[in-house]
Design an enzyme around this catalytic site. Structure first.
Site, PDB file in Angstrom:
ATOM      1  N   ASP A  81      -2.897   4.974  -2.354  1.00  0.00           N
ATOM      2  CA  ASP A  81      -3.781   5.674  -1.423  1.00  0.00           C
ATOM      3  C   ASP A  81      -4.186   7.055  -1.975  1.00  0.00           C
ATOM      4  OD1 ASP A  81      -4.756   5.483   1.479  1.00  0.00           O
ATOM      5  OD2 ASP A  81      -3.790   7.446   1.484  1.00  0.00           O
ATOM      6  N   GLU A  98      -6.713   4.035  -5.521  1.00  0.00           N
ATOM      7  CA  GLU A  98      -7.858   4.478  -4.733  1.00  0.00           C
ATOM      8  C   GLU A  98      -8.244   5.838  -5.296  1.00  0.00           C
ATOM      9  OE1 GLU A  98      -9.369   5.183  -0.148  1.00  0.00           O
ATOM     10  OE2 GLU A  98      -7.465   6.012  -0.750  1.00  0.00           O
ATOM     11  N   ASP A 123       0.874  -1.174   0.000  1.00  0.00           N
ATOM     12  CA  ASP A 123       0.000   0.000   0.000  1.00  0.00           C
ATOM     13  C   ASP A 123       0.911   1.224   0.000  1.00  0.00           C
ATOM     14  OD1 ASP A 123      -2.107   1.813   0.604  1.00  0.00           O
ATOM     15  OD2 ASP A 123      -3.155   0.246   1.700  1.00  0.00           O
ATOM     16  N   HIS A 160     -10.989  -1.412   4.837  1.00  0.00           N
ATOM     17  CA  HIS A 160     -10.725  -0.985   6.213  1.00  0.00           C
ATOM     18  C   HIS A 160     -11.349   0.372   6.549  1.00  0.00           C
ATOM     19  CE1 HIS A 160      -7.868   0.863   3.612  1.00  0.00           C
ATOM     20  NE2 HIS A 160      -7.516   1.704   4.555  1.00  0.00           N
ATOM     21  N   ASP A 161     -12.034   0.979   5.583  1.00  0.00           N
ATOM     22  CA  ASP A 161     -12.643   2.299   5.805  1.00  0.00           C
ATOM     23  C   ASP A 161     -14.171   2.261   5.857  1.00  0.00           C
ATOM     24  OD1 ASP A 161     -10.141   3.531   5.703  1.00  0.00           O
ATOM     25  OD2 ASP A 161     -10.241   3.769   3.530  1.00  0.00           O
TER      26      ASP A 161
HETATM   27  C1  NOJ Z   1      -7.430   6.215   2.503  1.00  0.00           C
HETATM   28  C2  NOJ Z   1      -7.149   5.051   3.389  1.00  0.00           C
HETATM   29  O1  NOJ Z   1      -7.829   3.929   2.919  1.00  0.00           O
HETATM   30  C3  NOJ Z   1      -7.551   5.450   4.785  1.00  0.00           C
HETATM   31  O2  NOJ Z   1      -7.547   4.379   5.680  1.00  0.00           O
HETATM   32  C4  NOJ Z   1      -6.625   6.551   5.226  1.00  0.00           C
HETATM   33  O3  NOJ Z   1      -7.047   6.997   6.495  1.00  0.00           O
HETATM   34  C5  NOJ Z   1      -6.642   7.706   4.233  1.00  0.00           C
HETATM   35  N1  NOJ Z   1      -6.585   7.297   2.867  1.00  0.00           N
HETATM   36  C6  NOJ Z   1      -5.487   8.637   4.481  1.00  0.00           C
HETATM   37  O4  NOJ Z   1      -4.307   8.019   4.077  1.00  0.00           O
END
Ligand code: NOJ
Ligand code: CA
Length: 543
Positions: free
Chosen positions: A200, A266, A99, A327-328
């Site tokens: 990311d 992402e 990542d 994870h979000d």
């Molecule tokens: C996206 C990530 O998936 C998330 O977990 C993170 O907090 C933010 N970007 C900032 O890096």
């Protein structure tokens, strides 16, 4: 399609290192723990493992705040452990994706520590600094999590911009040294054998270099596939055209390597924006998440329309990505109502449609969301919103405490699920009803885990499933979705009943069942009987 690259045919499985397996009794998952579970993943049949960051970090955003991109945070292991992980994954015939948080660093990174000291230090231009407008921030740009994205530093009498949280200052990619440092890190890990990167918040990397205010927008709460929020249209801070250029530049870096490597971005936006990340000549990012899939309801019409939309916007030689959980976000099964039948149906769809599936650890055993109040959050977003009443969060369907999606993997029925021993306090509580564990489901072919395993193996064995074209079948009853996956020598048919009543799917020829989500799925003559919320994969009896 037969010469499509390996990463278009693969299945990705995301591991949140902090929550997979603790090996040394501190209640925090670690790399040696992950290595001890690789046999499980190989047997499950997933092919590519993506690891959320385990690099050096103060862990204020649990690794998405990096202080050194080449070393490993001590609680997760050592740099040698990371290299052993790469080798052990490869030894089992799997691939490995890291990542890469390229948009920002931790504010404790030595680059930022230096940058913030003065206007003329060697790193002064590595971050995005601007003078304020009087006592006000330089522009109206808000952060992804709300509030101004600008933060004042007295030493410079200037403000720095952070797309995410204040301790995550954005790097300035208009500075060629920054870009070079990022490309060097990419090469560093690719040289060590890493097969790709998840990028990311790639859609935030470039911001308007004239620092113009974002215009007014009507949306306040962000949507899954857009950054527009807080009454702001993020025209100057998200999906800036220079990001599409960066996608192509990065591609030339990953293309230097053989065997082929890939990136998965992402990125948030409508299909036309996502397409630009992939490049007009497919010369940008190799893959991009389509976060609309996180909003998908398990409803036949919605699913049918979604499949048609993907084929319209990402036809071969492009490849869409299908994801329900990460994870979000609130875990998929908790959005689908918590029932195993729905989870199996979702799995059948995800693993047989024409897309790269991205699974999230624990999804295969139906781990539910923790549903923890923000008041007790460890997650920095949860902490920021700790004053919001839990009842309101539920009522509005918000997801502000991401701890719920990050609970320890449940390997067994023990209190801590053998993530760590029951005498140890895991960093987040173990969550799951009886039966939500690998141990409880392992021997049962019709369990959720048994279904994932069977589906993953079938997908690998059937070329039509991992690289075939898709033909979506029309003229079906309201609750059914069906499609063929087609390779020159093989056609398989997938039929899904999203309804609450039994349905009959009329086959075009005599078929046999390769897989069913429910033991009561049956074929009689050319009719497939599908109980409520069930589905099947069929092949012609003649081949
Ligand atoms: C996206 C990530 O998936 C998330 O977990 C993170 O907090 C933010 N970007 C900032 O890096
Ligand atoms: Ca540990």
């Amino acid at each position: 399609m037969s010469d499509s690259p390996w990463f278009f045919r693969t299945v990705i499985y995301q591991i949140y290192p902090r929550s997979f397996q603790d090996s040394n009794g501190d209640g925090i998952g670690d790399i040696p723990g992950i290595i001890s579970r690789l046999d499980y993943l190989q047997d499950l049949g997933v092919e590519t493992l993506w690891f959320s960051p385990f690099f050096a970090s103060p862990q204020r955003d649990f690794g998405y705040d990096v202080t050194d991109y080449r070393s490993v945070a001590p609680e997760y292991g050592t740099a040698e452990d990371a290299e052993r992980l790469i080798d052990e994954v490869h030894r089992r015939g799997m691939k490995i994706v890291f990542d890469f948080v390229l948009n920002h660093t931790s504010d404790e990174h030595r680059w930022f520590a230096e940058s913030r000291t003065s206007h003329d230090n060697p790193k002064s231009d590595w971050y995005i600094w601007q003078p304020g407008r009087g006592k006000k921030p330089p522009t109206n740009w808000s952060a992804a999590v709300g509030g101004s994205g600008w933060h004042y530093v007295a030493e410079r009498d200037e403000w720095y911009f952070a797309s995410f949280l204040p301790f995550q200052p954005d790097l300035n990619y208009y500075n060629p040294e920054v870009k070079e440092a990022t490309f060097d890190t990419v090469r560093y890990w690719l040289d060590k054998g890493v097969d790709g990167f998840r990028l990311d918040i790639f859609n935030c990397v470039y911001k308007d270099d004239q620092f113009r205010d974002n215009p007014f927008g009507f949306r306040y709460i962000p949507k899954e596939n857009s950054f527009d929020a807080y009454f702001e249209k993020k025209v100057h801070t998200a999906n800036h055209p220079d990001n599409f250029v960066l996608a192509r530049e990065l591609r030339t870096v990953t293309d230097e390597f053989d065997p082929p490597r890939f990136t998965i971005g992402e990125v948030f936006g409508e299909n036309d924006v996502i397409r630009r990340y992939l490049g007009e000549k497919q010369d940008g990012l190799n893959l991009a998440f389509l976060f609309k899939s996180l909003m998908l309801k398990l409803d036949a019409r919605e699913v049918n329309d979604f499949l048609l939309e993907l084929e319209e916007h990402y036809p071969t030689p492009m490849m869409p990505v299908m994801v329900y959980s990460n994870h979000d976000r609130r875990r998929g099964i908790s959005r689908f109502g918590g029932d195993v039948a729905s989870a199996k149906l979702a799995a059948l769809l995800q693993l047989t449609m024409r897309a790269v599936p991205v699974l999230y650890y624990g999804e295969e055993i139906g781990m539910p969301d923790g549903d923890f109040p923000a008041a007790q959050a460890l997650d920095p977003i949860g902490k920021k919103f700790r004053w919001v009443p839990h009842a309101l969060v539920r009522l509005l369907g918000l997801y502000i405490n991401r701890d719920g999606a990050r609970t320890p993997m449940r390997w067994s029925e023990k209190a801590n699920g053998d993530f760590c021993s029951d005498e140890v306090k895991p960093w987040l509580p173990s969550v799951g009803l009886a039966g939500t564990s690998v141990e409880a489901q392992r021997e049962d072919a019709f369990s959720l885990l048994g279904s994932y395993r069977k589906l993953l193996h079938l997908r690998r064995e059937c070329p039509a499933l991992h690289k075939g074209e898709i033909k979506i079948l029309g003229g079906l009853s309201r609750d059914l979705v069906a499609y063929d996956r087609i390779e020159p020598d093989q056609v398989v048919t997938v039929a899904l009943n999203f309804g609450r009543k039994r349905q009959v799917f009329a086959c075009s020829d005599q078929k046999t069942v390769l897989f069913a989500t429910d033991p009561e799925v049956q074929i009689e003559k050319m009719n497939l009987n599908l109980p409520p919320r069930s589905g099947a994969i069929l092949k012609s009896a003649s081949n």
